[in-house]
Design a protein around this motif. Structure first.
Motif, PDB file in Angstrom:
ATOM      1  N   GLU A  10      51.456  37.614  36.716  1.00 18.67           N
ATOM      2  CA  GLU A  10      51.482  36.652  37.815  1.00 18.67           C
ATOM      3  C   GLU A  10      51.903  35.281  37.314  1.00 18.67           C
ATOM      4  OE1 GLU A  10      48.283  37.125  40.857  1.00 18.67           O
ATOM      5  OE2 GLU A  10      47.346  38.308  39.286  1.00 18.67           O
ATOM      6  N   PRO A  11      52.398  34.436  38.205  1.00 15.73           N
ATOM      7  CA  PRO A  11      52.857  33.101  37.790  1.00 15.73           C
ATOM      8  C   PRO A  11      51.721  32.269  37.194  1.00 15.73           C
ATOM      9  CG  PRO A  11      53.651  33.627  40.000  1.00 15.73           C
ATOM     10  CD  PRO A  11      52.652  34.677  39.639  1.00 15.73           C
ATOM     11  N   TYR A  12      52.019  31.562  36.105  1.00 14.12           N
ATOM     12  CA  TYR A  12      51.091  30.640  35.448  1.00 14.12           C
ATOM     13  C   TYR A  12      49.812  31.334  34.989  1.00 14.12           C
ATOM     14  CZ  TYR A  12      54.276  27.379  37.660  1.00 14.12           C
ATOM     15  OH  TYR A  12      55.403  26.720  38.065  1.00 14.12           O
ATOM     16  N   GLU A  13      49.896  32.608  34.751  1.00 17.49           N
ATOM     17  CA  GLU A  13      48.742  33.376  34.276  1.00 17.49           C
ATOM     18  C   GLU A  13      48.445  33.027  32.825  1.00 17.49           C
ATOM     19  OE1 GLU A  13      48.667  37.895  33.169  1.00 17.49           O
ATOM     20  OE2 GLU A  13      48.265  37.718  35.310  1.00 17.49           O
ATOM     21  N   SER A  14      47.172  32.983  32.472  1.00 16.27           N
ATOM     22  CA  SER A  14      46.789  32.678  31.098  1.00 16.27           C
ATOM     23  C   SER A  14      46.889  33.924  30.232  1.00 16.27           C
ATOM     24  CB  SER A  14      45.350  32.151  31.057  1.00 16.27           C
ATOM     25  OG  SER A  14      44.434  33.180  31.401  1.00 16.27           O
ATOM     26  N   ALA A  15      47.011  33.708  28.938  1.00 17.55           N
ATOM     27  CA  ALA A  15      47.028  34.827  28.000  1.00 17.55           C
ATOM     28  C   ALA A  15      45.687  35.567  28.031  1.00 17.55           C
ATOM     29  CB  ALA A  15      47.329  34.321  26.595  1.00 17.55           C
ATOM     30  N   TRP A  16      44.601  34.846  28.283  1.00 20.58           N
ATOM     31  CA  TRP A  16      43.291  35.491  28.397  1.00 20.58           C
ATOM     32  C   TRP A  16      43.304  36.496  29.541  1.00 20.58           C
ATOM     33  CZ3 TRP A  16      39.814  35.695  32.441  1.00 20.58           C
ATOM     34  CH2 TRP A  16      38.535  36.179  32.154  1.00 20.58           C
ATOM     35  N   CYS A  17      43.898  36.116  30.665  1.00 17.57           N
ATOM     36  CA  CYS A  17      43.937  37.010  31.823  1.00 17.57           C
ATOM     37  C   CYS A  17      44.767  38.252  31.512  1.00 17.57           C
ATOM     38  CB  CYS A  17      44.521  36.267  33.022  1.00 17.57           C
ATOM     39  SG  CYS A  17      44.413  37.174  34.578  1.00 17.57           S
ATOM     40  N   THR A  18      45.901  38.073  30.822  1.00 19.13           N
ATOM     41  CA  THR A  18      46.720  39.215  30.443  1.00 19.13           C
ATOM     42  C   THR A  18      45.937  40.164  29.548  1.00 19.13           C
ATOM     43  OG1 THR A  18      48.707  37.832  30.567  1.00 19.13           O
ATOM     44  CG2 THR A  18      48.890  39.906  29.368  1.00 19.13           C
ATOM     45  N   ALA A  19      45.186  39.604  28.595  1.00 21.30           N
ATOM     46  CA  ALA A  19      44.377  40.443  27.708  1.00 21.30           C
ATOM     47  C   ALA A  19      43.296  41.190  28.480  1.00 21.30           C
ATOM     48  CB  ALA A  19      43.753  39.572  26.615  1.00 21.30           C
ATOM     49  N   CYS A 106      37.917  30.182  38.339  1.00 21.20           N
ATOM     50  CA  CYS A 106      37.715  29.994  39.772  1.00 21.20           C
ATOM     51  C   CYS A 106      37.073  31.266  40.306  1.00 21.20           C
ATOM     52  CB  CYS A 106      39.056  29.736  40.456  1.00 21.20           C
ATOM     53  SG  CYS A 106      38.997  29.879  42.259  1.00 21.20           S
ATOM     54  N   PRO A 107      35.937  31.199  40.989  1.00 15.88           N
ATOM     55  CA  PRO A 107      35.266  32.413  41.445  1.00 15.88           C
ATOM     56  C   PRO A 107      36.094  33.264  42.388  1.00 15.88           C
ATOM     57  CG  PRO A 107      34.267  30.448  42.433  1.00 15.88           C
ATOM     58  CD  PRO A 107      35.196  29.978  41.365  1.00 15.88           C
ATOM     59  N   VAL A 108      36.960  32.634  43.179  1.00 16.72           N
ATOM     60  CA  VAL A 108      37.807  33.391  44.106  1.00 16.72           C
ATOM     61  C   VAL A 108      38.956  34.054  43.354  1.00 16.72           C
ATOM     62  CG1 VAL A 108      39.323  33.226  46.105  1.00 16.72           C
ATOM     63  CG2 VAL A 108      37.201  31.898  46.036  1.00 16.72           C
ATOM     64  N   CYS A 109      39.620  33.293  42.495  1.00 12.21           N
ATOM     65  CA  CYS A 109      40.751  33.847  41.756  1.00 12.21           C
ATOM     66  C   CYS A 109      40.328  34.956  40.811  1.00 12.21           C
ATOM     67  CB  CYS A 109      41.459  32.735  40.975  1.00 12.21           C
ATOM     68  SG  CYS A 109      42.325  31.534  41.995  1.00 12.21           S
ATOM     69  N   ILE A 110      39.219  34.747  40.082  1.00 14.17           N
ATOM     70  CA  ILE A 110      38.813  35.737  39.093  1.00 14.17           C
ATOM     71  C   ILE A 110      38.373  37.034  39.765  1.00 14.17           C
ATOM     72  CG2 ILE A 110      36.361  35.154  38.916  1.00 14.17           C
ATOM     73  CD1 ILE A 110      38.779  35.879  36.004  1.00 14.17           C
ATOM     74  N   SER A 111      37.862  36.934  40.995  1.00 16.01           N
ATOM     75  CA  SER A 111      37.466  38.162  41.706  1.00 16.01           C
ATOM     76  C   SER A 111      38.673  39.009  42.062  1.00 16.01           C
ATOM     77  CB  SER A 111      36.686  37.804  42.978  1.00 16.01           C
ATOM     78  OG  SER A 111      37.521  37.126  43.909  1.00 16.01           O
ATOM     79  N   ALA A 112      39.856  38.380  42.109  1.00 16.09           N
ATOM     80  CA  ALA A 112      41.092  39.118  42.367  1.00 16.09           C
ATOM     81  C   ALA A 112      41.836  39.434  41.079  1.00 16.09           C
ATOM     82  CB  ALA A 112      41.989  38.311  43.299  1.00 16.09           C
ATOM     83  N   GLY A 113      41.215  39.110  39.932  1.00 14.13           N
ATOM     84  CA  GLY A 113      41.841  39.409  38.658  1.00 14.13           C
ATOM     85  C   GLY A 113      42.871  38.389  38.230  1.00 14.13           C
ATOM     86  N   TYR A 114      42.655  37.113  38.580  1.00 15.31           N
ATOM     87  CA  TYR A 114      43.626  36.083  38.217  1.00 15.31           C
ATOM     88  C   TYR A 114      42.928  34.906  37.548  1.00 15.31           C
ATOM     89  CZ  TYR A 114      47.280  32.532  38.558  1.00 15.31           C
ATOM     90  OH  TYR A 114      48.209  31.567  38.263  1.00 15.31           O
ATOM     91  N   HIS A 115      43.506  34.455  36.454  1.00 16.35           N
ATOM     92  CA  HIS A 115      43.042  33.251  35.763  1.00 16.35           C
ATOM     93  C   HIS A 115      44.273  32.542  35.225  1.00 16.35           C
ATOM     94  CE1 HIS A 115      41.756  30.959  32.136  1.00 16.35           C
ATOM     95  NE2 HIS A 115      40.718  30.656  32.898  1.00 16.35           N
TER      96      HIS A 115
END
Length: 456
Positions: A10-19, A106-115
Motif C-alpha cells: 500500500e502507499p506510504y506503508e512502513s517496512a514494519w507493516c510489510t514485515a 492508528c487504531p483504525v488503520c492497524i485494524s485493517a492491516g495498515y501502518h
C-alpha cells in the motif's frame, strides 16, 4: 516457502507493516518470516537502541542477498517491498531524525492491516487518514507495544497478550479505493515535510529533552517534537492544527547568516567583535531579564554551579541567576577559544555580529529552559526525565551548540548553520525567589565554614 502478492503493498506503508504482513501470510513469527525471505537468520532485536525499521541501511544489510528460491512471485518480491518502504525513500534522507523509537499506530488503520512511516513521526498526534489519535499501547491489555524493531511475535499481534491487532483477526486484501484514499490523505503531508525539513536547522542533539510550560506545569518534550512543529513556521501544514503537537512557543525559526563566505574576518579582528557582542548581550540580559535577580547572581554566583544537590533540593533557588551563570561560563569559554585562534595570524573566522548577538540571547534562554527542566523534574521525582535533561547538555558549561566554531578548509572557522533560536516567553513563569536573601544566607554559611577551616 513464502508467498507474496503485490496487491498487499500500500502507499506510504512502513517496512514494519510489510514485515507483519509477511509473518501473517506465512503464519509464523516475524523473525522466521524475514529469515526465510533474506536467506539467513534474522533475529529479534532485544533493545530499542538497535536500529529500527526506520533505518533503511539496516534493511539493506538484512536483505542484501535474498533467497530467490523462497519467493513465489517474481514480479514483486517481499524484500524489494521492504526496501521501498523505508522512511528514507518516503520522507527524505533526513526524516529519520523525526521518527519515534517506539511503535505508534492508528487504531483504525492497524485494524485493517495498515501502518505508515508517517505514523512514526514524533509530534504528529493524529492519523492523517482518519484523524484518530495515535497509540503506543495495545487496545486489549493497554501495555506499550515496545520499540520499533523486529520482535518475536506473529504478524499483527501484541507482544504481551498476543491479541490480534486486525479486525476479526483477518487481513483483507487492500482495495484500490482504500489505497487511493491513503495517497490523497498522506501525500500532501509527506511533500510538505520533504520541502520544509531541510530549511530548519536545529542546534540541538538528536532527541534532546526540552521543557514546555503549560500553565504552571512544565512538561517534557523531545527536540523531534519541537522540530515538526517548527516546520509550520516555514510553511503552513496541510493538516489541521489539531494534528500536530504545538511544540515550544519560544522556539522560533529566524532568518540568520551565521557566517559570511564573502567577507570572513581575520581572527585578530574577530576577537574584539566577539567580545563586543558578548558584552552588549550581557548588559541587555542584566537590564531586561535578570533585573533584581542579578543580586542573586552577584552575591554568590561564583559558587552556584558547585553544589547540584543544593540546586535540586531547594526549589526557591533562583533559576534566572543560575541560567546566567551557565551562560557566562559558556561565553567565557568561547571567547577564550577565539583568543587562542587569534594567535594564529593565518586563521580566519567568519562572523556575523548581528546574528551572533541573536544567538547569544538564544543561548541564555536555552540555559534557562534546561535549568527549569532539571529543577521541575527533580521536584516532581521524575528521575528519568531529570537524567535525560542532564544528558542532553542543558547544563554543560563548555561550548554551546550555537556558539561552537568548527574548522573548515584552509584555516577558516565557521559557526555551524542554525536558524532556530529560543526567544523570551510572553508570560514568563516566575518561580519563587527571595531576591538574593537566600543567596546571602548561603554566602554567610560558606564564610563561617571557611573561617572555621582556617582556624583549624
Amino acid at each position: 516457502m513464502i508467498g507474496w502478492n503485490g496487491c498487499f503493498s500500500e502507499p506510504y506503508e512502513s517496512a514494519w507493516c510489510t514485515a507483519q504482513k509477511l509473518a501473517w501470510l506465512a503464519a509464523s513469527d516475524t523473525p522466521t518470516a524475514l529469515s526465510a525471505v533474506a536467506g539467513r537468520a534474522v533475529r529479534a532485536s532485544p533493545s530499542p537502541r538497535v536500529r529500527s525499521f526506520n533505518d533503511l541501511a539496516w534493511w539493506k544489510a538484512v536483505m542484501s542477498d535474498p533467497d530467490a528460491q523462497a519467493l513465489t512471485d517474481g514480479r514483486t518480491t517481499p524484500w524489494r517491498a521492504v526496501l521501498e518502504g523505508g522512511s528514507e525513500s518516503i520522507l527524505g534522507p533526513n526524516a529519520n531524525t523525526l521518527c519515534a523509537s517506539v511503535l505508534r499506530v492508528c487504531p483504525v488503520c492497524i485494524s485493517a492491516g495498515y501502518h505508515s512511516v508517517v505514523h512514526q513521526l514524533e509530534g504528529l498526534m493524529r492519523c492523517p487518514i482518519d484523524g484518530e489519535m495515535l497509540r503506543t499501547t495495545c487496545p486489549q491489555c493497554n501495555k506499550p507495544f515496545g520499540p520499533y524493531v523486529v520482535q518475536r511475535q506473529h504478524g499483527f499481534q501484541c507482544g504481551y497478550c498476543s491479541a490480534s491487532l486486525l479486525r476479526n483477526g483477518h487481513l483483507d486484501i487492500p482495495s484500490e479505493r482504500s489505497s487511493a484514499s491513503e495517497s490523497v490523505a498522506i501525500a500532501p503531508f509527506v511533500e510538505w515535510i520533504r520541502r520544509t525539513l531541510p530549511q530548519v536547522q536545529l542546534p540541538l542533539r538528536h532527541k534532546s529533552t526540552l521543557g514546555r510550560w503549560e500553565g504552571e506545569q512544565l512538561v517534557t518534550i523531545t527536540s523531534n517534537v519541537a522540530r515538526l512543529a517548527l516546520l509550520t513556521q516555514v510553511e503552513p501544514c496541510p493538516l489541521g492544527s489539531n494534528y500536530l503537537d504545538p511544540g515550544i512557543q519560544e522556539l522560533k525559526v529566524c532568518a540568520s547568516e551565521l557566517s559570511s563566505e564573502k567577507a570572513p574576518v581575520g581572527a585578530k579582528d574577530a576577537e574584539p567583535l566577539a567580545g563586543h557582542a558578548v558584552a552588549s548581550v550581557e548588559r541587555w540580559l542584566r537590564r531586561e531579564v535578570l533585573r533584581e535577580h542579578y543580586e542573586c547572581y552577584k552575591r554568590v554566583g561564583q559558587y552556584l554551579h558547585d553544589d547540584f544537590e543544593q540546586l535540586a533540593l531547594r526549589p526557591q533557588f533562583c533559576r534566572l541567576a543560575y541560567a546566567f551563570k551557565l551562560w557566562m561560563a559558556r561565553t567565557v569559554s568561547w571567547l577564550s577559544w577565539v583568543r587562542d585562534i587569534a594567535r594564529d595570524k593565518e586563521s580566519v573566522i567568519a562572523l556575523n555580529p548581528r546574528t551572533l548577538q541573536m544567538h547569544l540571547v538564544s543561548a541564555y534562554f536555552f540555559a534557562l529552559n534546561g535549568i527549569e527542566l532539571v529543577c521541575e523534574t527533580c521536584i516532581q521525582g521524575n528521575k528519568s526525565a531529570c537524567d535525560d535533561a542532564l544528558e542532553s547538555g542543558s547544563l554543560d558549561r563548555q561550548f554551546h551548540p550555537w556558539l561552537y566554531l568548527e574548522e573548515d578548509n584552509e584555516r577558516v572557522w565557521h559557526i555551524p548553520g542554525c536558524n532556530v533560536m529560543f526567544t523570551r516567553r510572553v508570560a514568563v513563569h516566575e518561580p519563587f525567589c527571595d531576591q538574593g536573601e537566600m543567596m546571602a544566607e548561603i554566602w554567610k554559611g560558606f564564610a563561617q565554614w571557611k573561617a572555621a577551616a582556617y582556624r583549624s
